[in-house]
Design a protein around this motif. Structure first.
Motif, PDB file in Angstrom:
ATOM      1  N   GLU A   1      29.495  34.217 -27.796  1.00  0.00           N
ATOM      2  CA  GLU A   1      30.441  35.300 -28.050  1.00  0.00           C
ATOM      3  C   GLU A   1      30.449  36.339 -26.931  1.00  0.00           C
ATOM      4  OE1 GLU A   1      31.899  37.916 -31.878  1.00  0.00           O
ATOM      5  OE2 GLU A   1      29.781  37.372 -31.710  1.00  0.00           O
ATOM      6  N   LYS A   2      29.374  36.385 -26.158  1.00  0.00           N
ATOM      7  CA  LYS A   2      29.289  37.373 -25.077  1.00  0.00           C
ATOM      8  C   LYS A   2      29.988  36.924 -23.792  1.00  0.00           C
ATOM      9  CE  LYS A   2      26.713  40.166 -27.500  1.00  0.00           C
ATOM     10  NZ  LYS A   2      27.254  41.459 -27.972  1.00  0.00           N
ATOM     11  N   LEU A   3      30.546  35.717 -23.778  1.00  0.00           N
ATOM     12  CA  LEU A   3      31.247  35.245 -22.588  1.00  0.00           C
ATOM     13  C   LEU A   3      32.443  36.140 -22.284  1.00  0.00           C
ATOM     14  CD1 LEU A   3      31.244  31.377 -23.227  1.00  0.00           C
ATOM     15  CD2 LEU A   3      29.854  32.642 -21.561  1.00  0.00           C
ATOM     16  N   SER A   4      32.808  36.234 -21.032  1.00  0.00           N
ATOM     17  CA  SER A   4      33.880  37.145 -20.599  1.00  0.00           C
ATOM     18  C   SER A   4      35.252  36.719 -21.110  1.00  0.00           C
ATOM     19  CB  SER A   4      33.909  37.224 -19.068  1.00  0.00           C
ATOM     20  OG  SER A   4      34.132  35.936 -18.510  1.00  0.00           O
ATOM     21  N   LYS A   5      35.390  35.505 -21.574  1.00  0.00           N
ATOM     22  CA  LYS A   5      36.696  35.032 -22.052  1.00  0.00           C
ATOM     23  C   LYS A   5      36.931  35.340 -23.528  1.00  0.00           C
ATOM     24  CE  LYS A   5      35.496  30.360 -23.610  1.00  0.00           C
ATOM     25  NZ  LYS A   5      35.915  28.948 -23.588  1.00  0.00           N
ATOM     26  N   VAL A   6      35.975  36.016 -24.190  1.00  0.00           N
ATOM     27  CA  VAL A   6      36.072  36.313 -25.618  1.00  0.00           C
ATOM     28  C   VAL A   6      36.497  37.770 -25.796  1.00  0.00           C
ATOM     29  CG1 VAL A   6      34.878  36.366 -27.833  1.00  0.00           C
ATOM     30  CG2 VAL A   6      34.282  34.618 -26.139  1.00  0.00           C
ATOM     31  N   PHE A   7      37.562  37.993 -26.581  1.00  0.00           N
ATOM     32  CA  PHE A   7      38.120  39.335 -26.754  1.00  0.00           C
ATOM     33  C   PHE A   7      38.311  39.655 -28.246  1.00  0.00           C
ATOM     34  CE2 PHE A   7      39.789  37.301 -22.942  1.00  0.00           C
ATOM     35  CZ  PHE A   7      39.428  38.201 -21.947  1.00  0.00           C
ATOM     36  N   THR A   8      38.356  40.932 -28.539  1.00  0.00           N
ATOM     37  CA  THR A   8      38.629  41.371 -29.921  1.00  0.00           C
ATOM     38  C   THR A   8      39.950  42.125 -30.005  1.00  0.00           C
ATOM     39  OG1 THR A   8      37.352  43.402 -29.550  1.00  0.00           O
ATOM     40  CG2 THR A   8      36.180  41.517 -30.515  1.00  0.00           C
ATOM     41  N   ARG A   9      40.707  42.106 -28.928  1.00  0.00           N
ATOM     42  CA  ARG A   9      42.000  42.788 -28.954  1.00  0.00           C
ATOM     43  C   ARG A   9      42.903  42.149 -27.906  1.00  0.00           C
ATOM     44  NH1 ARG A   9      41.491  48.892 -27.765  1.00  0.00           N
ATOM     45  NH2 ARG A   9      41.473  48.183 -25.621  1.00  0.00           N
TER      46      ARG A   9
ATOM     47  N   LYS B   1      47.812  27.846 -21.119  1.00  0.00           N
ATOM     48  CA  LYS B   1      46.373  27.890 -21.361  1.00  0.00           C
ATOM     49  C   LYS B   1      46.061  27.448 -22.799  1.00  0.00           C
ATOM     50  CE  LYS B   1      45.332  29.674 -17.322  1.00  0.00           C
ATOM     51  NZ  LYS B   1      44.560  28.903 -16.307  1.00  0.00           N
ATOM     52  N   ASP B   2      44.811  27.008 -22.988  1.00  0.00           N
ATOM     53  CA  ASP B   2      44.328  26.659 -24.328  1.00  0.00           C
ATOM     54  C   ASP B   2      43.632  27.882 -24.916  1.00  0.00           C
ATOM     55  OD1 ASP B   2      44.996  23.780 -24.455  1.00  0.00           O
ATOM     56  OD2 ASP B   2      43.613  23.634 -22.753  1.00  0.00           O
ATOM     57  N   ILE B   3      44.215  28.440 -25.956  1.00  0.00           N
ATOM     58  CA  ILE B   3      43.714  29.700 -26.510  1.00  0.00           C
ATOM     59  C   ILE B   3      43.419  29.540 -27.996  1.00  0.00           C
ATOM     60  CG2 ILE B   3      44.231  32.147 -26.916  1.00  0.00           C
ATOM     61  CD1 ILE B   3      46.030  32.054 -24.486  1.00  0.00           C
ATOM     62  N   LEU B   4      42.278  30.052 -28.388  1.00  0.00           N
ATOM     63  CA  LEU B   4      41.889  30.046 -29.801  1.00  0.00           C
ATOM     64  C   LEU B   4      41.998  31.463 -30.359  1.00  0.00           C
ATOM     65  CD1 LEU B   4      40.560  28.711 -32.333  1.00  0.00           C
ATOM     66  CD2 LEU B   4      38.342  29.401 -31.363  1.00  0.00           C
ATOM     67  N   VAL B   5      42.707  31.583 -31.477  1.00  0.00           N
ATOM     68  CA  VAL B   5      42.794  32.849 -32.206  1.00  0.00           C
ATOM     69  C   VAL B   5      42.067  32.656 -33.530  1.00  0.00           C
ATOM     70  CG1 VAL B   5      44.307  34.544 -33.285  1.00  0.00           C
ATOM     71  CG2 VAL B   5      44.988  33.459 -31.124  1.00  0.00           C
ATOM     72  N   VAL B   6      41.169  33.585 -33.855  1.00  0.00           N
ATOM     73  CA  VAL B   6      40.391  33.498 -35.091  1.00  0.00           C
ATOM     74  C   VAL B   6      40.803  34.641 -36.016  1.00  0.00           C
ATOM     75  CG1 VAL B   6      38.089  33.414 -36.106  1.00  0.00           C
ATOM     76  CG2 VAL B   6      38.466  32.532 -33.788  1.00  0.00           C
ATOM     77  N   GLY B   7      41.197  34.294 -37.241  1.00  0.00           N
ATOM     78  CA  GLY B   7      41.585  35.318 -38.208  1.00  0.00           C
ATOM     79  C   GLY B   7      42.767  34.875 -39.041  1.00  0.00           C
ATOM     80  N   GLY B   8      43.040  35.616 -40.110  1.00  0.00           N
ATOM     81  CA  GLY B   8      44.144  35.255 -40.995  1.00  0.00           C
ATOM     82  C   GLY B   8      44.984  36.427 -41.418  1.00  0.00           C
ATOM     83  N   GLY B   9      44.863  37.549 -40.719  1.00  0.00           N
ATOM     84  CA  GLY B   9      45.660  38.717 -41.038  1.00  0.00           C
ATOM     85  C   GLY B   9      46.847  38.861 -40.105  1.00  0.00           C
TER      86      GLY B   9
ATOM     87  N   GLU C   1      30.427  27.459 -32.037  1.00  0.00           N
ATOM     88  CA  GLU C   1      29.848  27.761 -30.716  1.00  0.00           C
ATOM     89  C   GLU C   1      30.967  27.878 -29.693  1.00  0.00           C
ATOM     90  OE1 GLU C   1      26.383  26.165 -27.626  1.00  0.00           O
ATOM     91  OE2 GLU C   1      27.081  24.867 -29.263  1.00  0.00           O
ATOM     92  N   ILE C   2      30.808  28.824 -28.748  1.00  0.00           N
ATOM     93  CA  ILE C   2      31.792  29.025 -27.678  1.00  0.00           C
ATOM     94  C   ILE C   2      31.126  28.708 -26.345  1.00  0.00           C
ATOM     95  CG2 ILE C   2      33.324  30.689 -26.561  1.00  0.00           C
ATOM     96  CD1 ILE C   2      33.281  32.290 -29.184  1.00  0.00           C
ATOM     97  N   LYS C   3      31.768  27.836 -25.564  1.00  0.00           N
ATOM     98  CA  LYS C   3      31.280  27.501 -24.221  1.00  0.00           C
ATOM     99  C   LYS C   3      32.330  27.873 -23.192  1.00  0.00           C
ATOM    100  CE  LYS C   3      28.318  23.755 -25.885  1.00  0.00           C
ATOM    101  NZ  LYS C   3      27.977  22.305 -25.797  1.00  0.00           N
ATOM    102  N   GLU C   4      31.998  27.680 -21.918  1.00  0.00           N
ATOM    103  CA  GLU C   4      32.887  28.111 -20.841  1.00  0.00           C
ATOM    104  C   GLU C   4      34.264  27.482 -20.917  1.00  0.00           C
ATOM    105  OE1 GLU C   4      32.745  30.317 -18.590  1.00  0.00           O
ATOM    106  OE2 GLU C   4      30.661  30.971 -18.690  1.00  0.00           O
ATOM    107  N   ASP C   5      34.341  26.207 -21.273  1.00  0.00           N
ATOM    108  CA  ASP C   5      35.633  25.530 -21.249  1.00  0.00           C
ATOM    109  C   ASP C   5      35.962  24.827 -22.570  1.00  0.00           C
ATOM    110  OD1 ASP C   5      33.717  23.621 -21.094  1.00  0.00           O
ATOM    111  OD2 ASP C   5      34.514  22.593 -19.325  1.00  0.00           O
ATOM    112  N   GLU C   6      35.206  25.131 -23.637  1.00  0.00           N
ATOM    113  CA  GLU C   6      35.489  24.523 -24.927  1.00  0.00           C
ATOM    114  C   GLU C   6      34.899  25.363 -26.060  1.00  0.00           C
ATOM    115  OE1 GLU C   6      33.716  20.673 -24.508  1.00  0.00           O
ATOM    116  OE2 GLU C   6      31.746  21.367 -25.212  1.00  0.00           O
TER     117      GLU C   6
ATOM    118  N   ALA D   1      40.408  30.844 -23.552  1.00  0.00           N
ATOM    119  CA  ALA D   1      40.198  32.211 -24.045  1.00  0.00           C
ATOM    120  C   ALA D   1      40.096  32.200 -25.561  1.00  0.00           C
ATOM    121  CB  ALA D   1      41.330  33.129 -23.603  1.00  0.00           C
ATOM    122  N   VAL D   2      39.318  33.141 -26.095  1.00  0.00           N
ATOM    123  CA  VAL D   2      39.135  33.271 -27.541  1.00  0.00           C
ATOM    124  C   VAL D   2      39.451  34.701 -27.948  1.00  0.00           C
ATOM    125  CG1 VAL D   2      37.507  33.169 -29.470  1.00  0.00           C
ATOM    126  CG2 VAL D   2      37.349  31.486 -27.610  1.00  0.00           C
TER     127      VAL D   2
END
Length: 800
Positions: free
Chosen positions: A210-218, A228-236, A292-297, A313-314
């Motif tokens: 979660e501390k990787l630079s590609k992980v954001f909360t906004r 790009k391949d982007i993962l969004v987490v949440g349901g709101g 788990e979050i890795k550099e490219d997956e 990006a996450v």
């Protein structure tokens, strides 16, 4: 202190949404400290701004506040300090400026900071569209950028006193007003308005990587990415808006959500999301969590097992945490928070209920002195076990309540401003004290000397006190929510309690019996042996009231009436109008819950554990059925079964006294007033079976639902109303008592009573779009118009 959430409903992120505990819509547990905007639980910009305007209007008409201003001779004392310069804080400031108040707005960042940090191009919808703008802040549908332009065009000419980039660290209550401390100075004000919204830290995923630079909360600018391949987490809404925006800028988006469907997003966001899913731009993964979050997956845990997907990006958009430490420093209580005084108050009420229900039925008239009363335990071993239980519990509770009272007297004296800060609170708490002292006196007098105040025993006095309480708090309920529905319901509840459940058995029937007006047949076949208490059975049906079967000689009239009530009349009522037609409009238990318990409905436990406890009433129902059957066999068929008397006494103590009395009343201010009705009432359990076949529903306009959860919060039966409303599913939960709280408190007027035209056990026909709907049918109005149903126009005028 801690948060009492062991039975509470969790939100889609798995954590508990905790808001400040508010009364009268805005005021916190600290007198003079108020919340507006998101902190009131309504996540809409328009309504947030209106709440700021409304609060200033309330102050303007508050005679107590105006007197404080008049008596204030401290030049440094402002009228208001507003903490937060979002839409609600700014709207409050503009209205305060228009009315000539002295105030200051303090903002930890920049004004309108939350909107500034919206994603680029975020769509803005002005809802509710039919609510007029009273605030000076007016805006229209558009995007983040157009919204900021409109707001700044309104704010800039006002030259509001806003201190930006100044963090408030402490709000301290003083003898007069408050001291507000920041890193740049301190200020004094008569009132403080907190308008900071849910500005705490973003919730984290708490997974490796979660501390990787590609992980954001906004999400700031969805245009930063393309292909790009982007993962969004949440349901709101935030998660869906981000997924939609990223997909529309040409990215391959995967959305991971821990539940099996969305329940909170707005209709517009869900509709666009579904369109993008159909196009293949978004891949939804329901019932999945990030592992788990890795550099490219990224590895996700799904129902089919672990799933690894490519990733650039996450975005973890699972909400923010409430700034609890800020509220704690200010002394603001949060919803569900319990402190030592709360537990002592709950214990005191439980003990009082123990005296009330055990004591009123266990007079010990042979005691002639206080010393004998003190030494009563020495006589316990000579008593029969029913009297032993009643006498010992009431005696022990009497002394325990004295110990609790010493603590509470000191607590109330120390915090008198909290308990007596308004005319209503002063009256309410004084009333509680008087009732406590009165029944303590009645208990001691009846048990010490067998004396009867004004000739009435404790049972009669309890009935009188019960009725007076329903009337007093009934008028309070009507004053707070003066809708046509609530007026009719409350007046009927008061009338039924006062006339057939109090005046008739206590005064009218004894007088008629003594003067011969009832006639010999009635006295012999309806009230044999002057058993006028049997008239309670005219209202309280079997198995709620089994005493017409259990006491004295068998009476055919009451047996037939019980059968007709419980197996003919009530099933028909349930079919047409749902369980609430009896529980919410007739029953005396419901009458107390809807009046005295009205202020405490938000304390009801919610969630899956509480829902499982809803079935406890089925056990009590079986208990009542077995006891009733044995009584009928013994008394009608003269076939004596030795265990009958023991079971009858057990039922009286366990159900009538402990569950209905001690527990039902004892946790009124702790777990709401519907604990007995919801969890243990055998008649309610029987009606749950009938209500399965009811055509009654609460309908919703899901396009208007904003998933604010207020409808669920005010339901003292623990129903997750919002889960029906935001899906547009007719609410058919058998627990519904038709109190109308969810309908009245909904800020968007989403809900209304109604019916389906045929039995639909699990809304199966509705889901298949085959069931005709008749909104408003149950209200008795031909067109089902919600404004007519609840006289909302009248209510709005009253509020103004």
């Amino acid at each position: 202190m801690f948060y009492f959430n062991w039975l509470q409903k969790d939100n889609p992120t798995g954590t508990v949404d905790t808001f400040p505990e508010l009364k009268d819509k805005f005021e916190t547990s600290v007198p003079g400290l108020f919340c507006v905007g998101d902190l009131t639980g309504i996540p809409l910009i328009k309504l947030a701004a209106e709440s700021g305007f409304d609060l200033i209007e309330k102050f303007h008409g508050d005679t107590t506040f105006q007197k404080l201003r008049k008596d204030n001779d401290n030049e440094a004392m402002l009228d208001f300090v507003i903490v937060g310069a979002g839409p609600s804080g700014v709207a409050a400031g503009i209205r305060a400026q228009e009315l000539g108040y002295r105030f200051l707005i303090i903002e930890s960042s920049q004004k309108l900071n939350t909107i500034v940090n919206f994603p680029k191009g975020k769509p803005i919808y002005v809802t509710p569209v039919d609510t007029p703008f009273n605030s000076a802040l007016k805006f229209s549908d558009g995007t983040k950028e157009t919204l900021l332009d409109e707001l700044n065009d309104t704010i800039s000419p006002k030259q509001l006193p806003i201190h930006e980039n100044e963090m408030v660290s402490q709000i301290s209550k003083e003898s007069t007003g408050f001291t507000i401390t920041s890193k740049k100075g301190s200020y004094k004000a008569l009132r403080v308005i907190v308008a900071i919204g849910k500005t705490g830290n973003a919730r984290t995923l708490s997974v490796p990587g979660e501390k990787l630079s590609k992980v954001f909360t906004r999400l700031i600018d969805p245009g930063e990415y393309n292909e790009k391949d982007i993962l969004v987490v949440g349901g709101g809404d935030s998660a869906l808006e981000a997924a939609n925006a990223l997909a529309q800028t040409g990215n391959r988006v995967t959305l991971s959500y821990r539940r099996d469907s969305f329940s909170r997003p707005k209709e517009q966001n869900t509709s666009l999301f579904n369109q993008l899913v159909e196009k293949g731009s978004i891949t939804p993964l329901f019932k999945s969590t990030v592992k788990e979050i890795k550099e490219d997956e990224v590895t996700l845990a799904t129902e089919e097992g672990d799933k690894t997907i490519p990733n650039d990006a996450v975005y973890g958009l699972i909400g923010t945490e409430m700034p609890l430490q800020f509220f704690k420093r200010a002394g603001i209580r949060m919803e569900g928070e319990k402190r030592l005084p709360d537990y002592v108050k709950c214990a005191t009420l439980l003990l009082f209920s123990s005296i009330l229900y055990f004591g009123k039925s266990s007079p010990i008239t042979t005691i002639n002195s206080f010393f004998e009363f003190l030494s009563l335990p020495t006589r316990f071993f000579t008593m029969q076990w029913p009297e032993l239980i009643k006498s010992s519990f009431s005696w022990l509770s009497f002394w325990a309540i004295i110990l609790c009272s010493f603590y509470l007297i000191g607590h109330v004296a120390k915090n008198s401003i909290r308990y007596f800060n308004s005319s209503w609170n002063s009256f309410k708490h004084s009333y509680y004290i008087v009732m406590l002292l009165l029944f303590s006196y009645l208990y001691i007098g009846f048990n010490l000397q067998g004396s009867k105040l004004l000739g009435f025993d404790t049972g009669v006095w309890y009935t009188l006190m019960y009725s007076v309480t329903i009337v007093i708090f009934g008028f309070r309920r009507i004053h707070v929510n003066p809708t046509g529905y609530i007026k009719r319901q409350t007046y009927l509840l008061m009338a039924i309690q006062v006339i057939p459940l109090c005046i008739l058995p206590v005064f009218v029937l004894p007088w008629m019996g003594n003067t011969g007006l009832l006639g010999d047949w009635v006295m012999e076949h309806v009230f044999p042996g002057n058993s006028y208490y049997r008239s309670y059975g005219l209202i309280l049906a079997w198995p709620l009231f089994i005493h017409n079967l259990a006491a004295g000689q068998p009476v055919m009239f009451w047996l037939i009436l019980s059968v007709v009530q419980s197996f003919v009349i009530i099933p028909y009522i349930n079919y047409r109008w749902g369980k609430g037609a009896y529980c919410g409009w007739i029953c005396s238990c419901g009458a107390l819950a809807e009046t005295l318990g009205d202020e405490y409905r938000t304390k009801a436990p919610h969630g899956p554990i509480a829902k499982q406890w809803d079935n406890a009433g089925q056990i009590v129902l079986w208990f009542a059925a077995i006891v009733s059957l044995l009584i009928i066999i013994n008394t009608w068929f003269k076939f004596y079964i030795p265990s009958t008397k023991t079971l009858q006494y057990s039922y009286s103590i366990i159900v009538d006294i402990i569950l209905a009395g001690v527990l039902g009343v004892g946790v009124y201010f702790f777990l709401s007033g519907r604990v007995w009705c919801r969890f243990f009432c055998p008649l309610a359990a029987l009606m749950h079976i009938y209500t399965k076949f009811s055509v009654y529903r609460i309908f919703s306009n899901k396009k208007r639902c904003i998933s604010c959860n207020i409808c669920t919060k005010v339901c003292h039966m623990g129903i997750d109303v919002m889960n029906y409303a935001n899906k547009g599913i007719p609410m058919n939960d058998v627990e519904c008592v038709r109190c109308s709280a969810c309908v009245v408190h909904c800020p968007m007027q989403v809900l209304t009573f109604g019916s389906v035209d045929s039995i639909d056990l699990d809304n199966t026909l509705h889901k298949e779009k085959k069931t005709p709907l008749t909104p408003g049918w149950a209200s008795g109005l031909p067109d089902g118009d919600i404004a007519m149903l609840l006289d909302l126009e009248s209510k709005q005028k009253t509020n103004k």
